[in-house]
Design a protein around this motif. Sequence first.
Motif, PDB file in Angstrom:
ATOM      1  N   VAL A  91       0.837  -1.206   0.000  1.00 11.91           N
ATOM      2  CA  VAL A  91       0.000   0.000   0.000  1.00 11.91           C
ATOM      3  C   VAL A  91       0.876   1.262   0.000  1.00 11.91           C
ATOM      4  N   TRP A  92       1.894   1.263   0.854  1.00  7.55           N
ATOM      5  CA  TRP A  92       2.799   2.415   0.905  1.00  7.55           C
ATOM      6  C   TRP A  92       3.572   2.569  -0.402  1.00  7.55           C
ATOM      7  N   GLY A  93       3.971   1.454  -0.994  1.00  4.18           N
ATOM      8  CA  GLY A  93       4.689   1.502  -2.260  1.00  4.18           C
ATOM      9  C   GLY A  93       3.846   2.112  -3.375  1.00  4.18           C
ATOM     10  N   ILE A  94       2.568   1.766  -3.406  1.00  4.80           N
ATOM     11  CA  ILE A  94       1.676   2.338  -4.419  1.00  4.80           C
ATOM     12  C   ILE A  94       1.510   3.844  -4.201  1.00  4.80           C
ATOM     13  N   TYR A  95       1.374   4.226  -2.935  1.00  2.62           N
ATOM     14  CA  TYR A  95       1.198   5.651  -2.635  1.00  2.62           C
ATOM     15  C   TYR A  95       2.444   6.449  -3.019  1.00  2.62           C
ATOM     16  N   ARG A  99       2.944   9.440  -5.852  1.00  3.71           N
ATOM     17  CA  ARG A  99       3.554  10.741  -5.566  1.00  3.71           C
ATOM     18  C   ARG A  99       4.864  10.947  -6.323  1.00  3.71           C
ATOM     19  N   GLY A 100       5.370   9.901  -6.977  1.00  2.00           N
ATOM     20  CA  GLY A 100       6.629  10.001  -7.700  1.00  2.00           C
ATOM     21  C   GLY A 100       7.838  10.070  -6.793  1.00  2.00           C
ATOM     22  N   ILE A 101       7.756   9.431  -5.616  1.00  2.00           N
ATOM     23  CA  ILE A 101       8.829   9.492  -4.628  1.00  2.00           C
ATOM     24  C   ILE A 101       9.616   8.188  -4.621  1.00  2.00           C
ATOM     25  N   PRO A 102      10.922   8.223  -4.842  1.00  2.00           N
ATOM     26  CA  PRO A 102      11.734   7.001  -4.705  1.00  2.00           C
ATOM     27  C   PRO A 102      11.938   6.681  -3.233  1.00  2.00           C
ATOM     28  N   SER A 103      11.504   5.507  -2.793  1.00  2.00           N
ATOM     29  CA  SER A 103      11.664   5.102  -1.392  1.00  2.00           C
ATOM     30  C   SER A 103      11.999   3.627  -1.338  1.00  2.00           C
ATOM     31  N   SER A 104      12.473   3.171  -0.186  1.00  2.00           N
ATOM     32  CA  SER A 104      12.983   1.817  -0.042  1.00  2.00           C
ATOM     33  C   SER A 104      11.874   0.805   0.230  1.00  2.00           C
ATOM     34  N   SER A 105      11.778  -0.219  -0.617  1.00  2.00           N
ATOM     35  CA  SER A 105      10.825  -1.303  -0.388  1.00  2.00           C
ATOM     36  C   SER A 105      11.234  -2.139   0.815  1.00  2.00           C
ATOM     37  N   THR A 106      12.538  -2.309   1.035  1.00  2.00           N
ATOM     38  CA  THR A 106      13.019  -3.077   2.179  1.00  2.00           C
ATOM     39  C   THR A 106      12.655  -2.403   3.487  1.00  2.00           C
ATOM     40  N   GLY A 239       8.143   2.152 -13.665  1.00  2.00           N
ATOM     41  CA  GLY A 239       7.504   3.174 -12.837  1.00  2.00           C
ATOM     42  C   GLY A 239       7.944   4.561 -13.259  1.00  2.00           C
ATOM     43  N   TRP A 240       7.366   5.066 -14.337  1.00  2.00           N
ATOM     44  CA  TRP A 240       7.880   6.296 -14.941  1.00  2.00           C
ATOM     45  C   TRP A 240       7.682   7.533 -14.077  1.00  2.00           C
ATOM     46  N   ARG A 241       6.732   7.504 -13.161  1.00  2.00           N
ATOM     47  CA  ARG A 241       6.575   8.662 -12.268  1.00  2.00           C
ATOM     48  C   ARG A 241       7.848   8.879 -11.449  1.00  2.00           C
ATOM     49  N   ILE A 242       8.376   7.778 -10.897  1.00  2.00           N
ATOM     50  CA  ILE A 242       9.584   7.879 -10.080  1.00  2.00           C
ATOM     51  C   ILE A 242      10.801   8.148 -10.960  1.00  2.00           C
ATOM     52  N   SER A 243      10.846   7.547 -12.145  1.00  2.00           N
ATOM     53  CA  SER A 243      11.951   7.801 -13.071  1.00  2.00           C
ATOM     54  C   SER A 243      12.019   9.280 -13.442  1.00  2.00           C
ATOM     55  N   TYR A 244      10.870   9.898 -13.611  1.00  2.00           N
ATOM     56  CA  TYR A 244      10.847  11.326 -13.949  1.00  2.00           C
ATOM     57  C   TYR A 244      11.413  12.154 -12.796  1.00  2.00           C
ATOM     58  N   THR A 245      11.080  11.766 -11.558  1.00  2.00           N
ATOM     59  CA  THR A 245      11.611  12.491 -10.397  1.00  2.00           C
ATOM     60  C   THR A 245      13.124  12.370 -10.324  1.00  2.00           C
ATOM     61  N   VAL A 246      13.642  11.141 -10.443  1.00  2.00           N
ATOM     62  CA  VAL A 246      15.085  10.911 -10.335  1.00  2.00           C
ATOM     63  C   VAL A 246      15.833  11.546 -11.500  1.00  2.00           C
ATOM     64  N   VAL A 315      12.283   8.931   5.890  1.00  2.00           N
ATOM     65  CA  VAL A 315      12.148   8.812   7.341  1.00  2.00           C
ATOM     66  C   VAL A 315      10.774   8.263   7.713  1.00  2.00           C
ATOM     67  N   LEU A 316       9.749   8.669   6.980  1.00  2.00           N
ATOM     68  CA  LEU A 316       8.384   8.247   7.296  1.00  2.00           C
ATOM     69  C   LEU A 316       8.104   6.794   6.925  1.00  2.00           C
ATOM     70  N   THR A 317       8.816   6.256   5.951  1.00  2.43           N
ATOM     71  CA  THR A 317       8.481   4.930   5.411  1.00  2.43           C
ATOM     72  C   THR A 317       8.342   3.845   6.472  1.00  2.43           C
ATOM     73  N   PRO A 318       9.366   3.561   7.307  1.00  2.00           N
ATOM     74  CA  PRO A 318       9.197   2.479   8.292  1.00  2.00           C
ATOM     75  C   PRO A 318       8.134   2.785   9.335  1.00  2.00           C
ATOM     76  N   ALA A 319       7.993   4.063   9.709  1.00  2.00           N
ATOM     77  CA  ALA A 319       7.002   4.419  10.727  1.00  2.00           C
ATOM     78  C   ALA A 319       5.580   4.229  10.208  1.00  2.00           C
ATOM     79  N   VAL A 320       5.320   4.677   8.978  1.00  2.00           N
ATOM     80  CA  VAL A 320       3.972   4.569   8.417  1.00  2.00           C
ATOM     81  C   VAL A 320       3.602   3.112   8.165  1.00  2.00           C
ATOM     82  N   THR A 321       4.521   2.339   7.582  1.00  2.00           N
ATOM     83  CA  THR A 321       4.199   0.930   7.306  1.00  2.00           C
ATOM     84  C   THR A 321       4.016   0.150   8.605  1.00  2.00           C
ATOM     85  N   ALA A 322       4.764   0.506   9.656  1.00  2.00           N
ATOM     86  CA  ALA A 322       4.572  -0.154  10.955  1.00  2.00           C
ATOM     87  C   ALA A 322       3.170   0.129  11.494  1.00  2.00           C
TER      88      ALA A 322
END
Length: 338
Positions: A91-95, A99-106, A239-246, A315-322
């Motif tokens: 769910v967080w990965g889709i969000y 938003r076009g944000i590169p974040s860690s799946s791990t 995932g072209w949204r994130i590719s465009y950001t990077v 910073v938010l990724t582990p907190a939100v998924t938890a």
Amino acid sequence: MTVFFFALVVVFAGAFAFLNGFRDASTSVALPVRTRALTPTVAVLFAALFNFIGAALSATLVLEVSRTWIQLPAGQNGLTILAAGLLSAVVWGIYTWWRGIPSSSTHALVGGLAGAGVASVAVGGHSVSGVDNSLLFQVVLPLLLSPAIAFAGAYLLVWPATWAARYTPPNVVNSRSRRAQTIAAGAVAFAHGLQDGQRSGAVLVLALIASGLSDGGSMPVWVALLTASLLTAGTLAGGWRISYTVGYRLIRMDPLRGFVAQLYSSVMLLVGAIGLHWPISTTHTVTTAVLGAGANQGFPATNRRVVMEVLAFWVLTPAVTAAVAFVLELSLSPLAGL
């Protein structure tokens, strides 16, 4: 019910692997497309091929990862923890993709498993052993160290690269850098498959152990094939949204600096996966290497607002998924008899 929860974990693990490839395609695709080293279609096919090879070879590391990563309670309790952690990461990965944000799946997965483990204890179930070490060594330390090392290394490497090319005409430098960047992009895709393929495979091995279908002594072929295939399918979707950001929103980038960023990223990832067995985030490493290489220019090139937004999401990724996994585990625990 055990079979039902095992099937649920397999579905969510497949979605996680697909989304992992879909979102992280940007790590090997964004820069070659941005610098015109590769066309978008060729870049995606190239990344998918090397992602598949890396993910397939990661099967040799999956058993070791599953033994040293975390220990789940047996039966339905362990399966619901896995299901809640995986679903929160998806769910967080889709969000973040939207938003076009590169974040860690791990980081998302480890945070989800930690939150689900806490919820399990809260309703009278068992805890997840080793999750505290996972949070420290797979989330906190990598979040602090790998971006800093990637940024500093790429920033410093630009100086010898530009010094070596000081007497070469710019068009020749760009042409050579684009050819070299093609190789570096393949190395990043291969390293991504090695790094992230082991995590997706380890989740399925842990599910087999928790359900009593395996003792964890061997690596099922179907796990390796499923993981590699879905990771590759996600990469092909791109995932072209994130590719465009990077590639376009973070920083201005030329072919030479793009080559430096991807070459250094691939070395870090390969050393981490093969030499040190460290779970280094591909997204964090490549993104900060891009920022480091691009920052070493004689004019302001960084979009600071976008950079701050990306860092906040990291910073938010582990907190939100938890938090999401905590709620999901509370919802699933009555079905598991807790």
